[in-house]
Design a protein around this motif. Structure first.
Motif, PDB file in Angstrom:
ATOM      1  N   ALA A 303       0.833  -1.212   0.000  1.00 15.45           N
ATOM      2  CA  ALA A 303       0.000   0.000   0.000  1.00 15.45           C
ATOM      3  C   ALA A 303       0.862   1.254   0.000  1.00 15.45           C
ATOM      4  O   ALA A 303       0.579   2.233  -0.714  1.00 15.45           O
ATOM      5  N   TYR A 304       1.905   1.234   0.798  1.00 17.73           N
ATOM      6  CA  TYR A 304       2.824   2.368   0.891  1.00 17.73           C
ATOM      7  C   TYR A 304       3.568   2.601  -0.425  1.00 17.73           C
ATOM      8  O   TYR A 304       3.649   3.727  -0.927  1.00 17.73           O
ATOM      9  N   ASN A 305       4.097   1.528  -1.009  1.00 22.52           N
ATOM     10  CA  ASN A 305       4.914   1.661  -2.217  1.00 22.52           C
ATOM     11  C   ASN A 305       4.121   2.107  -3.438  1.00 22.52           C
ATOM     12  O   ASN A 305       4.620   2.866  -4.272  1.00 22.52           O
ATOM     13  N   ILE A 306       2.894   1.622  -3.574  1.00 21.72           N
ATOM     14  CA  ILE A 306       2.086   2.035  -4.724  1.00 21.72           C
ATOM     15  C   ILE A 306       1.901   3.550  -4.706  1.00 21.72           C
ATOM     16  O   ILE A 306       2.075   4.227  -5.729  1.00 21.72           O
ATOM     17  N   ASN A 307       1.573   4.092  -3.544  1.00 21.97           N
ATOM     18  CA  ASN A 307       1.365   5.540  -3.452  1.00 21.97           C
ATOM     19  C   ASN A 307       2.684   6.315  -3.546  1.00 21.97           C
ATOM     20  O   ASN A 307       2.732   7.404  -4.123  1.00 21.97           O
ATOM     21  N   ASP A 308       3.750   5.728  -3.013  1.00 18.17           N
ATOM     22  CA  ASP A 308       5.066   6.354  -3.083  1.00 18.17           C
ATOM     23  C   ASP A 308       5.530   6.482  -4.531  1.00 18.17           C
ATOM     24  O   ASP A 308       5.905   7.566  -5.005  1.00 18.17           O
ATOM     25  N   MET A 393      -1.593  17.918  -1.542  1.00 20.03           N
ATOM     26  CA  MET A 393      -2.521  17.034  -0.830  1.00 20.03           C
ATOM     27  C   MET A 393      -2.006  15.599  -0.814  1.00 20.03           C
ATOM     28  O   MET A 393      -2.031  14.924   0.223  1.00 20.03           O
ATOM     29  N   LEU A 394      -1.529  15.136  -1.966  1.00 18.23           N
ATOM     30  CA  LEU A 394      -0.965  13.790  -2.031  1.00 18.23           C
ATOM     31  C   LEU A 394       0.324  13.708  -1.226  1.00 18.23           C
ATOM     32  O   LEU A 394       0.587  12.715  -0.529  1.00 18.23           O
ATOM     33  N   GLY A 395       1.137  14.758  -1.303  1.00 11.95           N
ATOM     34  CA  GLY A 395       2.416  14.764  -0.610  1.00 11.95           C
ATOM     35  C   GLY A 395       2.281  14.714   0.904  1.00 11.95           C
ATOM     36  O   GLY A 395       3.029  14.006   1.584  1.00 11.95           O
ATOM     37  N   LEU A 396       1.321  15.446   1.451  1.00 11.65           N
ATOM     38  CA  LEU A 396       1.124  15.440   2.897  1.00 11.65           C
ATOM     39  C   LEU A 396       0.616  14.082   3.385  1.00 11.65           C
ATOM     40  O   LEU A 396       0.923  13.660   4.508  1.00 11.65           O
ATOM     41  N   SER A 397      -0.162  13.401   2.562  1.00  8.77           N
ATOM     42  CA  SER A 397      -0.578  12.035   2.909  1.00  8.77           C
ATOM     43  C   SER A 397       0.639  11.112   2.896  1.00  8.77           C
ATOM     44  O   SER A 397       0.817  10.274   3.796  1.00  8.77           O
ATOM     45  N   LEU A 398       1.483  11.288   1.880  1.00  8.60           N
ATOM     46  CA  LEU A 398       2.656  10.420   1.751  1.00  8.60           C
ATOM     47  C   LEU A 398       3.645  10.645   2.888  1.00  8.60           C
ATOM     48  O   LEU A 398       4.251   9.686   3.392  1.00  8.60           O
ATOM     49  N   VAL A 399       3.835  11.880   3.326  1.00 11.35           N
ATOM     50  CA  VAL A 399       4.851  12.149   4.344  1.00 11.35           C
ATOM     51  C   VAL A 399       4.477  11.518   5.686  1.00 11.35           C
ATOM     52  O   VAL A 399       5.365  11.203   6.494  1.00 11.35           O
TER      53      VAL A 399
END
Length: 506
Positions: A303-308, A393-399
């Motif tokens: 899940a983490y890698n797909i979004n990363d 928005m995507l970046g803050l979720s990823l961090v």
């Protein structure tokens, strides 16, 4: 009576609940058994960290990780150029798919690298294996910069590209598991999240430097010159960078947790003693004894890698190919987003030490689930403000994931199989889900004609992540499994020992 005592002792030591009647008849015996299984900590059991040594370890591991992702980032950000240089002329989509397929090839051998380097790191030490992975990555990246184009040597060109991409992937199989284990085992228990966040700061720094260099070269040289020879420069830079990283890593001692394991000096409890003094974990032990945690690790990392990879590797291509931004424009927006994440990632790590790993990981997963669609709607508006807002928005979720994951993952496994288990789990997941993300998203958009496919793919991954985080244990501020407590000061160590002293009886 002797048979009853032997049975009671055996059942207690094997983890079975003893008969309550036996406990009532022999309370002294069962108290003795419990004390033997969980003896009080001695001062010699507790590791007092050296702040300067911790900082050196964090610097070496993070810088090495930055160089690794600099190497991988180069390929992702030059995907269009590589497609034109190494593959026969045809449609732009076919060349791009070929380029991303070669990007994904490196991930196919990452589990093999994890299975080789992970158990090796549990046997001979973290430092030696991390130095070896650094050498192999630098060689693979440098060699790609020397390959002649398809126009010069024909099919040998993509074949050599695949060979050296496989070498990159093989070496990467031992990198993340080793680097995160290295930092986690050096850091004090109460600050593992903060120090672990520097590893992903290195990831962002590597991606940022790669994107910045590619942007500068593309803007300065132009597309034609980049296709002719300019693309080689970022790959050739990897050679001297690899030498610097190797020097830094070889100067370090191995981690305190591994050294205590190797010396057999740890006596936290009888159960932990049994784990730590047996032969080092091999693949059979990992798959046989730790498979539930391994499955959880694979789901969480997937899940983490797909979004990363969706955000950090694929987005520049999405902006240029789907929204017709110039390559330079798309990369500049991504660089600005990554710089913003670099400014806050250590604070996220510090927050995970205070609030726990699970709250931060859950926030990130829910962020991707609820914000992916609105973010891509904003990105598709095309204006600089809208695109930037969607990326942030995507970046803050990823961090939230980046700042927490490198402390959460090593804590899932005990010391004697930590490097191997994490390397196997992380790289199996990265192979199946991470490296294939650009290829899958490009193919989905081509098949459906919908520019929203990246958002839907991200939401599906985030849903798996939510379930995975709900199932994991909280490990913040706790000792690593199979290792003694790790503290910052002698006063903390003394307080831990004193806290276990029996209360005086009057």
């Amino acid at each position: 009576m002797p048979q009853e005592r032997e049975s009671a002792t055996s059942s207690t030591e094997n983890g079975r609940v003893p008969d309550s009647a036996a406990v009532r008849r022999h309370p002294t015996l069962f108290r003795a058994i419990r004390r033997r299984q969980n003896p009080r900590l001695r001062r010699s059991d507790i590791t007092v960290t050296d702040e300067a040594a911790v900082k050196r370890a964090v610097k070496a591991a993070s810088l090495g990780n930055a160089m690794e992702w600099f190497d991988f980032g180069i390929y992702a950000y030059l995907a269009g150029t590589i497609g034109r240089v190494f593959f026969p002329s045809g449609s732009d989509t076919a060349q791009l798919l070929s380029s991303f397929a070669t990007f994904a090839v490196a991930f196919l051998v990452r589990p093999v690298g994890g299975m080789v380097f992970g158990p090796m790191g549990d046997k001979i030490g973290r430092k030696k294996v991390l130095a070896l992975t650094m050498i192999l990555m630098a060689i693979g990246t440098f060699a790609i910069g020397l390959i002649p184009s398809y126009a010069t040597i024909g099919f040998w060109s993509p074949l050599l590209l695949i060979v050296f991409r496989l070498l990159q992937g093989f070496s990467t199989g031992g990198e993340y598991g080793g680097a995160s284990t290295f930092i986690a085992e050096y850091a004090p228990d109460k600050r593992r999240g903060f120090f672990g966040s520097f590893l992903e700061l290195g990831t962002l720094a590597g991606y940022t430097c790669a994107a910045g260099l590619v942007t500068a070269l593309t803007a300065g040289l132009g597309t034609d010159t980049m296709d002719a020879w300019g693309w080689r420069i970022p790959f050739l830079v990897a050679g001297p960078l690899g030498i610097v990283g190797l020097y830094l890593r070889l100067r370090l001692d191995d981690t305190p947790a591994f050294l205590k394991l190797e010396e057999g000096t740890v006596h936290v409890s009888e159960a932990a003693d049994t784990v730590e003094t047996t032969a080092r974990g091999d693949l059979a032990k990992i798959f046989r004894k730790h498979w539930p945690t391994l499955v959880l690790c694979i789901a969480l990392v997937g899940a983490y890698n797909i979004n990363d990879y969706m955000l950090l590797s694929y987005m520049p291509t999405y902006l240029s190919d789907e929204l017709h931004y110039t390559e330079t424009h798309g990369l500049l927006i991504l660089v600005a987003t990554m710089v913003l994440l670099m400014l806050v990632i250590n604070q996220v790590g510090r927050l995970s030490d205070r609030l726990g790993r699970k709250p931060l990981l859950m926030t990130g997963m829910l962020g991707f689930f609820f914000l992916s669609a609105p973010s891509f709607v904003l990105v598709q508006q095309g204006s600089l403000l809208a695109v930037s807002a969607g990326m942030v928005m995507l970046g803050l979720s990823l961090v939230c994931l980046l700042g927490t994951m490198s402390a959460a993952l090593p804590a899932m496994f005990p010391t004697n199989v930590r490097y191997g288990s994490l390397s196997v789990g992380y790289n199996l997941s990265a192979s199946l889900f991470g490296g294939t993300t650009p290829l899958v998203i490009t193919a989905l958009i081509s098949a459906t004609g919908s520019d929203m496919m990246p958002a839907y793919y991200s939401m599906a991954a985030a849903l798996v992540g939510v379930v995975s985080v709900a199932c994991m244990k909280e490990t913040a501020r706790m000792p690593l499994a199979g290792s003694p407590p790790s503290v910052q000061t002698e006063e903390e160590a003394a307080a831990l020992v004193e806290a276990q002293a029996p209360a005086p009886k009057f």
